[in-house]
Design a protein around this motif. Structure first.
Motif, PDB file in Angstrom:
ATOM      1  N   SER A  62     -16.574  13.552  19.444  1.00  0.00           N
ATOM      2  CA  SER A  62     -16.645  12.342  20.263  1.00  0.00           C
ATOM      3  C   SER A  62     -15.275  11.876  20.734  1.00  0.00           C
ATOM      4  O   SER A  62     -15.093  11.518  21.908  1.00  0.00           O
ATOM      5  CB  SER A  62     -17.342  11.230  19.473  1.00  0.00           C
ATOM      6  N   ASP A  63     -14.294  11.871  19.816  1.00  0.00           N
ATOM      7  CA  ASP A  63     -12.948  11.470  20.217  1.00  0.00           C
ATOM      8  C   ASP A  63     -12.339  12.484  21.182  1.00  0.00           C
ATOM      9  O   ASP A  63     -11.598  12.130  22.093  1.00  0.00           O
ATOM     10  CB  ASP A  63     -12.039  11.340  18.981  1.00  0.00           C
ATOM     11  N   GLY A  64     -12.681  13.772  20.967  1.00  0.00           N
ATOM     12  CA  GLY A  64     -12.141  14.830  21.819  1.00  0.00           C
ATOM     13  C   GLY A  64     -12.588  14.709  23.251  1.00  0.00           C
ATOM     14  O   GLY A  64     -11.776  14.828  24.180  1.00  0.00           O
ATOM     15  N   ILE A  65     -13.883  14.459  23.465  1.00  0.00           N
ATOM     16  CA  ILE A  65     -14.384  14.390  24.841  1.00  0.00           C
ATOM     17  C   ILE A  65     -13.962  13.096  25.532  1.00  0.00           C
ATOM     18  O   ILE A  65     -13.976  13.009  26.764  1.00  0.00           O
ATOM     19  CB  ILE A  65     -15.926  14.536  24.907  1.00  0.00           C
ATOM     20  N   ARG A  66     -13.570  12.091  24.734  1.00  0.00           N
ATOM     21  CA  ARG A  66     -13.082  10.838  25.319  1.00  0.00           C
ATOM     22  C   ARG A  66     -11.579  10.887  25.591  1.00  0.00           C
ATOM     23  O   ARG A  66     -11.032   9.982  26.218  1.00  0.00           O
ATOM     24  CB  ARG A  66     -13.382   9.662  24.371  1.00  0.00           C
TER      25      ARG A  66
END
Length: 293
Positions: A62-66
């Motif tokens: 989740s943090d990666g795609i954001r």
């Protein structure tokens, strides 16, 4: 393609003591109630470990795609570093959640406590909702609440209940203590990431408190967790063995207060994880040694 070593690093092994600690304490509390059940304890440990790994992969995804992890200082993030495709990390997260639920179902079948299925579903939804979905509560400063509730209260008291069919004051004190140390671990991680989290719009509790107060809260959480065992000392004098953790807590506390470079806070994660594990071992030892006195 990420290597096996990178996948292991992405699972963030340093956070795993936070999953084992409540199970040890909950099991010791069950022993104190003359209701120790080894199989139930092992199943609870597997559920906790797999949920922790699932949370770590879910946060990575989740943090990666954001784009939150694009300028990260700390352990490898699979998506943010480009080592693995986002969908693969997402699949790994839900695989861990699925296997955790499978072991949890076995535990429910053994105990016949069917309401625990709802607790398990709540754990998975909370784990995903931390940084996943449209409105992740981890971005609103509520991640610490999740950690305290699920990796403190639920994990510890759930472990005791699945063995003893009830909970006790030592179980509650232990749940609060290990929950606070798990929150301290998260705080150490989030203090290090304050600059990048602010840029990404991730308003963790550390961001909301500000650098100075966030660092102070870490020390306060460790202090309360360790000193709380004094409540149990009148009837269980061996619980004071937990106070042996005070010297071990001095270095990470000093680093949190005085370490101004972001990289200087990285060792605090490992040290806090070991403190949580040490807390659970000493807390459990105190209960066992005090049993029958």
């Amino acid at each position: 393609m990420a290597t096996a070593a990178q996948w292991i690093q992405g699972a963030r092994p340093r956070t795993l003591p936070a999953a084992i600690a409540p199970v040890l304490i909950g099991t010791a509390a069950a022993f104190d109630l003359d209701a120790f059940k080894p199989l139930n304890a092992v199943l609870a440990a597997l559920v906790a470990l797999l949920l922790q790994v699932g949370v770590n992969y879910a946060n990575d995804y989740s943090d990666g795609i954001r784009g939150t992890d694009e300028d990260r200082v700390g352990p490898l993030r699979l998506v943010g570093s480009g080592a693995a495709k986002p969908e693969m990390v997402k699949r790994a997260a839900f695989t861990a959640f699925g296997v955790a639920m499978l072991f949890g179902l076995v535990l429910v079948l053994i105990t016949q406590a069917w309401w625990l299925i709802l607790v398990g579903l709540g754990c998975v939804l909370a784990a995903w909702g931390y940084t996943g979905g449209k409105n992740p509560y981890g971005y609103m400063g509520l991640g610490d609440v999740f950690v305290f509730v699920f990796f403190g209260l639920v994990a510890t008291l759930g472990t005791t209940y699945t063995q003893a069919g009830q909970v006790s004051l030592p179980a509650v004190i232990g749940a609060i203590g290990t929950g606070l140390i798990a929150c301290a671990l998260l705080m150490a991680n989030n203090v290090r990431d304050i600059p990048t989290d602010m840029q990404a719009g991730k308003k963790t509790l550390a961001v909301r408190l500000g650098d100075k107060h966030a660092r102070e809260s870490y020390v306060l959480m460790l202090a309360v967790a360790i000193l709380l065992v004094i409540v149990l000392a009148p009837g269980r004098p061996w619980m004071l063995v937990v106070l042996l953790l005070i010297p071990a807590s001095l270095m990470p506390s000093w680093l949190m207060i005085n370490g101004r470079k972001r990289k200087s806070l990285i060792p605090v994660l490992k040290q806090t994880g070991l403190i949580n594990l040490g807390y659970s071992v000493l807390f459990s030892l105190g209960l066992v040694l005090s049993h029958g006195l």
